[in-house]
Design a protein around this motif. Structure first.
Motif, short mmCIF file in Angstrom:
data_model
loop_
_atom_site.label_atom_id
_atom_site.label_comp_id
_atom_site.label_asym_id
_atom_site.label_seq_id
_atom_site.Cartn_x
_atom_site.Cartn_y
_atom_site.Cartn_z
N TYR A 73 -2.19 -5.21 3.86
CA TYR A 73 -1.43 -3.95 3.91
C TYR A 73 -1.77 -3.01 2.77
CZ TYR A 73 1.50 -6.32 7.32
OH TYR A 73 1.95 -6.98 8.44
N GLN A 74 -2.81 -3.31 2.01
CA GLN A 74 -3.06 -2.53 0.81
C GLN A 74 -4.46 -1.92 0.78
OE1 GLN A 74 -2.36 -5.94 0.58
NE2 GLN A 74 -0.17 -5.68 0.44
N VAL A 75 -4.53 -0.77 0.16
CA VAL A 75 -5.78 -0.15 -0.28
C VAL A 75 -5.48 0.38 -1.68
CG1 VAL A 75 -7.42 1.74 0.03
CG2 VAL A 75 -6.59 0.50 2.03
N ARG A 90 -3.57 2.87 -8.31
CA ARG A 90 -2.36 2.81 -7.49
C ARG A 90 -2.67 2.28 -6.09
NH1 ARG A 90 -4.09 8.11 -7.55
NH2 ARG A 90 -3.97 9.28 -5.62
N GLN A 91 -1.60 1.90 -5.40
CA GLN A 91 -1.68 1.47 -4.02
C GLN A 91 -1.59 2.73 -3.16
OE1 GLN A 91 -1.81 0.54 -0.91
NE2 GLN A 91 0.06 -0.54 -0.39
N MET A 92 -2.56 2.92 -2.26
CA MET A 92 -2.62 4.16 -1.48
C MET A 92 -1.83 4.10 -0.18
SD MET A 92 -4.31 6.09 -3.45
CE MET A 92 -4.82 7.51 -2.49
N LEU A 93 -1.61 2.92 0.37
CA LEU A 93 -0.89 2.83 1.64
C LEU A 93 0.60 2.63 1.39
CD1 LEU A 93 -3.46 0.80 3.75
CD2 LEU A 93 -2.82 3.21 4.02
N THR A 94 1.20 3.70 0.89
CA THR A 94 2.64 3.77 0.68
C THR A 94 3.16 4.99 1.42
OG1 THR A 94 2.49 5.17 -1.29
CG2 THR A 94 2.42 2.76 -1.64
N ASN A 95 4.44 5.04 1.64
CA ASN A 95 5.02 6.22 2.30
C ASN A 95 4.66 7.50 1.55
OD1 ASN A 95 6.53 3.92 3.36
ND2 ASN A 95 7.85 5.44 4.30
N ALA A 96 4.78 7.48 0.24
CA ALA A 96 4.52 8.69 -0.56
C ALA A 96 3.09 9.18 -0.37
CB ALA A 96 4.80 8.42 -2.03
N GLU A 97 2.12 8.27 -0.36
CA GLU A 97 0.72 8.67 -0.18
C GLU A 97 0.44 9.11 1.25
OE1 GLU A 97 -1.57 9.08 -2.50
OE2 GLU A 97 -0.47 8.22 -4.17
N ILE A 98 0.97 8.37 2.20
CA ILE A 98 0.73 8.70 3.62
C ILE A 98 1.30 10.07 3.96
CG2 ILE A 98 1.52 8.07 5.94
CD1 ILE A 98 0.96 5.14 5.14
N ARG A 136 -3.02 -0.59 8.44
CA ARG A 136 -1.79 -1.37 8.27
C ARG A 136 -1.15 -1.00 6.94
NH1 ARG A 136 -4.20 -4.84 11.65
NH2 ARG A 136 -2.73 -5.61 13.20
N PHE A 137 0.17 -0.92 6.94
CA PHE A 137 0.91 -0.72 5.69
C PHE A 137 2.33 -1.20 5.89
CE2 PHE A 137 2.59 2.87 7.89
CZ PHE A 137 3.67 3.38 7.18
N ARG A 138 3.06 -1.31 4.81
CA ARG A 138 4.47 -1.70 4.89
C ARG A 138 5.31 -0.44 4.68
NH1 ARG A 138 5.43 -6.98 5.37
NH2 ARG A 138 3.86 -8.45 4.62
N GLN A 139 5.88 0.02 5.79
CA GLN A 139 6.72 1.22 5.72
C GLN A 139 7.94 0.92 4.85
OE1 GLN A 139 7.82 2.72 9.55
NE2 GLN A 139 8.68 4.58 8.74
N ASP A 140 8.22 1.82 3.94
CA ASP A 140 9.30 1.66 2.96
C ASP A 140 9.14 0.36 2.16
OD1 ASP A 140 10.53 4.07 3.76
OD2 ASP A 140 11.51 3.04 5.44
N GLY A 141 7.88 -0.09 2.03
CA GLY A 141 7.58 -1.28 1.25
C GLY A 141 7.90 -2.59 1.94
N MET A 142 8.43 -2.54 3.18
CA MET A 142 8.85 -3.79 3.83
C MET A 142 8.41 -3.92 5.28
SD MET A 142 12.67 -4.15 2.09
CE MET A 142 13.44 -3.92 3.62
N GLY A 168 3.18 -8.08 13.67
CA GLY A 168 4.29 -8.46 12.82
C GLY A 168 3.89 -8.61 11.38
N GLY A 169 4.71 -9.23 10.61
CA GLY A 169 4.44 -9.38 9.19
C GLY A 169 4.32 -10.82 8.79
#
Length: 175
Positions: A73-75, A90-98, A136-142, A168-169
């Motif tokens: 889930y990370q870049v 930093r981690q790029m696949l976060t809500n803030a970056e997306i 793939r990423f974790r929306q809202d970190g989860m 799934g996760g």
């Protein structure tokens, strides 16, 4: 003798602690990278290995991406100043970056500089005349999710979409 509320409270505390474990594991590379701020490229390479992508940014900086896609889930982005010293990690696949992706403005190159080359199979929707890249990423970190970027024939980002990850996760996935 414990009351039911004490059992439930203890269970909730334990569940909250377990839910935070994946977040702690995900943050470790970022914390490690941020400790290297100011270090030369050689130090970053010896710490994290060969990057999966290298990009010259418009401001003269260089970005190295470390992708854990397609199943992770990370870049991670290691940004270097013009002197070749680490200026950010930093981690790029976060809500803030997306949410920074600019529809009708960004191109494939912009998306690639932020999230790397797609490692999921690229799709083409003929009726829409759109090429779709997914990450793939974790929306809202989860929440295990997919971030989809739809490009027109000129390579311009025309639509973004977030869906649930059909796989799934799993907390054992690549960090």
């Amino acid at each position: 003798m414990k009351t039911i509320s004490q059992y439930v409270g203890g269970w909730l505390l334990c569940a909250a602690a377990m839910a935070m474990l994946p977040a702690c594991a995900i943050l470790q590379p970022v914390e490690q990278g941020q400790k290297l701020i100011g270090a030369p490229q050689s130090t970053v390479r010896s710490t994290f290995g060969q990057p999966t992508g290298v990009y010259q940014l418009a401001d003269g900086a260089t970005r190295w991406l470390y992708s854990k896609q397609p199943m992770g889930y990370q870049v991670y982005a290691a940004d270097f100043d013009a002197s070749g010293n680490l200026s950010g990690f930093r981690q790029m696949l976060t809500n803030a970056e997306i949410y920074q992706a600019k529809v009708d403005s960004w191109t494939k190159r912009d998306v690639e500089e932020h999230f790397g080359k797609p490692r999921e199979p690229v799709q083409f929707f003929a009726l829409m005349k759109r090429e779709v890249w997914s990450y793939r990423f974790r929306q809202d970190g989860m929440l295990p999710s997919l971030f989809h970027c739809y490009f027109d024939g000129d390579g311009v980002l025309r639509q973004v979409q977030i869906t649930l990850d059909p796989l799934g996760g799993d907390s054992n996935r690549s960090k």
